[in-house]
Scaffold this motif. Structure first.
Motif, mmCIF file in Angstrom:
data_model
loop_
_atom_site.group_PDB
_atom_site.id
_atom_site.type_symbol
_atom_site.label_atom_id
_atom_site.label_comp_id
_atom_site.label_asym_id
_atom_site.label_seq_id
_atom_site.Cartn_x
_atom_site.Cartn_y
_atom_site.Cartn_z
ATOM 1 N N LYS A 206 -3.351 4.641 -1.966
ATOM 2 C CA LYS A 206 -4.426 5.255 -1.184
ATOM 3 C C LYS A 206 -4.358 6.772 -1.335
ATOM 4 O O LYS A 206 -3.277 7.358 -1.242
ATOM 5 C CB LYS A 206 -4.291 4.890 0.296
ATOM 6 N N VAL A 207 -5.520 7.384 -1.519
ATOM 7 C CA VAL A 207 -5.569 8.846 -1.665
ATOM 8 C C VAL A 207 -5.629 9.480 -0.274
ATOM 9 O O VAL A 207 -6.612 9.320 0.449
ATOM 10 C CB VAL A 207 -6.791 9.286 -2.499
ATOM 11 N N ILE A 208 -4.545 10.141 0.107
ATOM 12 C CA ILE A 208 -4.480 10.807 1.418
ATOM 13 C C ILE A 208 -4.079 12.262 1.173
ATOM 14 O O ILE A 208 -2.894 12.582 1.085
ATOM 15 C CB ILE A 208 -3.461 10.103 2.350
ATOM 16 N N ASN B 271 0.490 15.554 6.185
ATOM 17 C CA ASN B 271 0.831 15.217 7.577
ATOM 18 C C ASN B 271 0.133 13.927 8.006
ATOM 19 O O ASN B 271 0.687 13.138 8.775
ATOM 20 C CB ASN B 271 0.439 16.357 8.511
ATOM 21 N N ILE B 272 -1.078 13.739 7.496
ATOM 22 C CA ILE B 272 -1.796 12.499 7.791
ATOM 23 C C ILE B 272 -1.081 11.323 7.129
ATOM 24 O O ILE B 272 -1.024 10.217 7.664
ATOM 25 C CB ILE B 272 -3.271 12.610 7.309
ATOM 26 N N VAL C 93 -10.739 7.293 -3.238
ATOM 27 C CA VAL C 93 -10.301 6.346 -2.201
ATOM 28 C C VAL C 93 -8.936 5.739 -2.560
ATOM 29 O O VAL C 93 -7.974 5.872 -1.806
ATOM 30 C CB VAL C 93 -11.336 5.219 -2.001
ATOM 31 N N ILE D 233 0.836 -1.208 0.000
ATOM 32 C CA ILE D 233 0.000 0.000 0.000
ATOM 33 C C ILE D 233 0.869 1.255 0.000
ATOM 34 O O ILE D 233 1.756 1.413 0.835
ATOM 35 C CB ILE D 233 -0.966 -0.009 1.201
ATOM 36 N N ALA E 216 1.587 10.281 9.381
ATOM 37 C CA ALA E 216 1.022 9.517 10.506
ATOM 38 C C ALA E 216 0.666 8.098 10.063
ATOM 39 O O ALA E 216 0.921 7.123 10.787
ATOM 40 C CB ALA E 216 -0.210 10.238 11.047
ATOM 41 N N ALA E 217 0.092 7.978 8.875
ATOM 42 C CA ALA E 217 -0.305 6.656 8.357
ATOM 43 C C ALA E 217 0.916 5.767 8.150
ATOM 44 O O ALA E 217 0.882 4.561 8.404
ATOM 45 C CB ALA E 217 -1.075 6.824 7.056
ATOM 46 N N GLU F 287 -0.119 2.008 8.426
ATOM 47 C CA GLU F 287 -1.342 1.854 7.619
ATOM 48 C C GLU F 287 -1.040 1.974 6.131
ATOM 49 O O GLU F 287 -1.831 1.552 5.299
ATOM 50 C CB GLU F 287 -2.400 2.882 8.034
ATOM 51 N N ILE F 288 0.067 2.618 5.806
ATOM 52 C CA ILE F 288 0.576 2.540 4.431
ATOM 53 C C ILE F 288 2.009 2.036 4.515
ATOM 54 O O ILE F 288 2.667 2.167 5.542
ATOM 55 C CB ILE F 288 0.503 3.895 3.673
ATOM 56 N N LYS G 116 2.252 4.683 11.542
ATOM 57 C CA LYS G 116 1.394 3.681 12.162
ATOM 58 C C LYS G 116 1.347 2.379 11.351
ATOM 59 O O LYS G 116 0.762 1.387 11.774
ATOM 60 C CB LYS G 116 -0.018 4.254 12.313
#
Lengths: 530, 311
Positions: free
Chosen positions: A246-248, A252-253, A221, A56, A256-257, A262-263, A260
């Motif tokens: 993933k579209v973020i 800054n998020i 998404v 991801i 964080a992802a 998540e990506i 964590k």
């Protein structure tokens, strides 16, 4: 006796039960082993590396289209690097030209106007058809026409008179004039002609022959890539079956992802996160020299900027080291530059540029009688801190500098028509071809020369460079052109970008490219177990 | 009642014309050239002109607008300038994300604001009232993007309770954006509930109710609160319809694929078709939502129902 028989039978039954129990245990153990390996695609034998099926990636923009010629956006560019293949490819590490679908080429005319290109055999498109000369001829004729596409092949009609199929695997390019580095311009993504013959334009435009094909596209998404198992060079280098972007939108998020988990990977990160990510023990950090030039440009539609001395005032007034320190995290995300051409470009030379000298700037400004002159600095949001540093520098030598921050989407229009004096801009050189970039920016009619730069001396120099009989001779001539730009200041190069990216520890295969457009996320893979 | 609903639906037609024309004209007159923005620095002047002609940008504004509206009344909202995507499909794909988030957010707003508003009113001028009122002012003052980022940092990154971004993880994905959206709305509604209830509590008929010996709890909940509901429902209805048009900041922070980001992207990229389509469709949904709220009044207040039925 009966008792003995009874006991014997009980023991026998007990042994049978024990056997059944052991059998059951073995079955359960085997099931768990198989299930455990079910998530991975290779190496379910003990001791072998196993890879995750999906990696991801985070990015801040949605994909507008998966057709390489229907968008000018970065994401379409790097996404289609995975789904399409080009004829040639400029190697951003060596500056040399690598063969891709064109395995070799030769110049037949002796004056660089007739190029013959030989294609690779057995290249399969995602629709199952095989690459041949018709695909190349079709792609050129279709993608050069602004009526068909949004991003036509640059200068196609000006350069090329005709593209002719010689046989199934040979194509001739007949040019209008001598172009010693013509093969550099053939870094074009090739469509499948048959797909266009049998499907509608939207479906056909996404069929390429890259190692990945277009996967699931979910608006706002994510956008996916699915491995193309019939890729002509095999899939050994691509253990990942599916890459999902993933579209973020908030960078800054995205950080964080990543932290964590998540990506798995991101190459579009805020420059302010550089040191945070670099020191994160849970992430692998990557950095390299980039190909994006940051510069100060002039509005030559205003007479005052046609005066070389006035341009020199700006060049003397701005301390590039200040810009680097303030805007580029002290040099972490960009390095100082005096040459508009990037160091990785073939033929790059060090030039002697007009340096920081505020006293000389004041003297020249006084001499021109322009003290206190209002200077409007046009800038997009992402270069605001850069512009502020320039503003301070100009005010310090006697200008009255003001900043006009404009929306990124109006940038191109305003560069053409805006009432600004100077602007802070950036440009990523995709091909590394110096002539291509010079032509774009400084030649009359060049697509990036929107600010009206005209110089007959330059036109003569560039025409002379084109007359060189070989690419190497032309590259040698580039040295003169690079110094000319430094002396005559049609723009002031300030910095060259540095790219950086971060990945979770288990992700490997990171090939960080020097700019977003050149990224190759399709080499990524994630190790699940070793 | 049906006549009223029919009338309200009829009003939608001129409203759609008005909204679409305003958005269309504003987008057309916004600084910048949509075609140049679309093609970047990749075309010659000749090619740009060719593209402009092909996309119909050389026609006068009214001709283009007429062509666009003709399409809308056939159910064709056109194709986006970027990626040539069907505008209606794109909007309808994003809408459920926004509607679900709006519903959860308004639910959060109501369960917080009504009890706190009632308690603040009943305990007027006590320390409880002071705390709730201060909380409401704080909730109104906190910027949404800051609150969103803080919630992500604490509950997603540090505690790991919720995902950092996106709408992939079902209800878990909705909690933080719903709270972020709901805090300001809940604060406003708490103050509204309090003041509306205070007005009602002072009415004479409540003295009669109390004189009849009804408990204070029943007096407040069954009589006072019901009469205070009309302004509360009006504000809550407006908040809900506001949420339906999408929240740009919250959608951006939480990577939420709603219609807020779609609309903003359309505006930023000068995509006239997509921006106008988003505005028209949002107007329709908002108008229908407000109509539903108005109809709900009839169930809250029998006097309004009597007006509709003419009894």
């Amino acid at each position: 006796m009966n008792n003995d028989n009874y006991l014997f039978n009980r023991i026998k039954k007990g042994k049978k039960k024990m056997k059944k129990f052991l059998l059951l245990l073995i079955c359960i153990a085997m099931t768990f082993t198989l299930v455990g390996c079910g998530n991975t695609n290779t190496g379910n034998e003990e001791g072998k590396t196993t890879y995750a099926e999906e990696v991801i990636v985070g990015y801040n923009n949605d994909l507008d289209t998966a057709d390489p010629y229907q968008s000018t956006s970065s994401q379409t560019h790097w996404y289609t690097n995975a789904t399409f293949r080009t004829l040639t490819k400029s190697n951003y590490d060596t500056g040399e030209l690598d063969p891709v679908l064109a395995i070799r080429w030769e110049e037949l005319s002796g004056n660089n106007t007739h190029w013959r290109v030989y294609l690779k055999e057995g290249v399969k498109f995602h629709d199952g058809t095989i690459l041949n000369a018709d695909d190349v001829v079709f792609t050129w004729n279709y993608a050069k026409d602004a009526a068909n596409v949004v991003k036509p092949i640059a200068s196609a009609d000006a350069m090329v008179k005709e593209v002719v199929k010689v046989d199934d695997l040979t194509v001739d390019f007949i040019l209008n004039y001598s172009i010693p580095d013509f093969m550099v311009y053939l870094e074009i993504k090739i469509y499948s002609k048959e797909a266009f013959d049998t499907m509608d334009k939207a479906e056909a435009g996404i069929i390429g022959c890259g190692p990945y094909k277009v996967g699931e596209l979910i608006s706002g998404v994510s956008y996916g890539l699915e491995r193309f198992d019939d890729y002509y060079e095999g899939i050994d280098e691509f253990p990942t079956k599916k890459i999902t972007v993933k579209v973020i939108p908030d960078l800054n998020i995205q950080v964080a992802a990543l932290q964590k988990g998540e990506i798995d990977y991101s190459f579009r990160l805020p420059s302010t996160s550089y040191y945070v990510l670099e020191s994160d023990p849970n992430l692998d950090f990557y950095t390299r020299d980039g190909v994006q030039s940051f510069y100060i440009g002039f509005n030559f539609r205003k007479e005052v900027w046609n005066d070389l001395n006035m341009r020199k005032v700006i060049a003397h007034a701005v301390n590039k080291d200040d810009v680097i320190a303030i805007h580029y995290e002290g040099g972490a995300t960009a390095t100082r530059s005096d040459n508009f051409c990037v160091p990785s470009g073939k033929g790059y030379v060090e030039v002697k540029a007009i340096g920081y000298d505020p006293e000389e700037a004041k003297r020249l400004l006084k001499e021109a009688g322009k003290e206190g002159m209002k200077v409007v600095i046009m800038v997009g949001k992402h270069n605001k801190a850069f512009a502020e540093t320039v503003q301070n520098a100009l005010n310090a030598v006697g200008f009255n500098a003001v900043i006009d921050e404009v929306d990124a989407t109006n940038w191109t229009t305003l560069k053409k028509t805006g009432d600004f004096d100077i602007f802070v801009g950036d440009y990523a050189s995709y091909t590394g071809a110096l002539l291509f970039n010079f032509d774009r920016f400084f030649t009359v009619g060049g697509p990036s020369n929107m600010y009206g730069f005209v110089s007959q001396e330059w036109e003569d120099l560039i025409a002379g460079a084109r007359q060189m009989s070989t690419y190497d001779e032309m590259v040698a001539e580039f040295a003169v052109l690079q110094q000319w730009v430094a002396d005559n200041i049609p723009l002031i190069p300030v910095a060259v970008s540095k790219s950086f990216a971060a990945a979770v520890k288990s992700v490997k295969g990171v090939k960080l490219a020097p700019s977003d457009n050149l990224q190759e996320i399709y080499y990524l893979y994630k190790i699940v177990k070793k | 009642m049906l006549k009223y609903i029919f009338k309200r639906i009829l009003i939608l037609i001129p409203l759609i014309f008005l909204v679409s024309f305003i958005v269309f004209a504003l987008m057309d007159n916004a600084p910048g050239d949509p075609v140049r923005t679309l093609v970047g620095e990749n075309m010659t002047e000749e090619q740009i002109e060719q593209k402009r002609e092909e996309l119909g940008f050389n026609d006068p504004l009214l001709v283009r607008y007429g062509r666009y509206m003709k399409g809308i009344f056939r159910g064709d909202f056109g194709k986006s300038l970027y990626g040539n995507k069907d505008v209606l499909k794109e909007y309808l794909f994003r809408l459920p994300y926004t509607v679900k988030l709006a519903l959860l957010s308004i639910f959060f707003t109501l369960i917080i604001s009504i009890p706190t508003g009632i308690i603040a009113a009943v305990k007027q001028n006590t320390w409880i009232d002071a705390i709730f009122s201060a909380g409401a002012i704080m909730g109104l003052s906190i910027p949404g993007f800051w609150l969103g980022l803080m919630l992500v940092l604490i509950f997603s990154v540090k505690l790991g309770w919720f995902p950092v971004y996106g709408a992939d993880e079902g209800l878990k994905s909705y909690i933080l954006p719903a709270i972020t959206l709901g805090v300001a709305n809940a604060s406003l509604l708490t103050r509204m509930t309090r003041s509306s209830l205070l007005d009602t509590i002072r009415q004479d008929y409540l003295k009669t109710v109390r004189a009849k010996g009804l408990s204070e709890r029943k007096t407040i909940l069954n009589h006072a609160f019901r009469n205070a509901l009309i302004p509360i429902a009006t504000i809550a209805g407006s908040q809900f319809s506001g949420l339906l048009s999408g929240s740009i900041i919250v959608e951006n922070v939480f990577s939420w694929p709603g219609i807020g980001t779609l609309t903003v992207t359309a505006i930023r990229t000068h995509d006239i078709t997509l921006a106008t389509g988003c505005a028209v469709l949002t107007t329709m949904f908002t108008a229908v939502t407000l109509l539903i709220v108005d109809v709900l009044y009839a169930f809250i207040d029998p006097r309004i129902k009597a007006q509709y039925t003419g009894k």
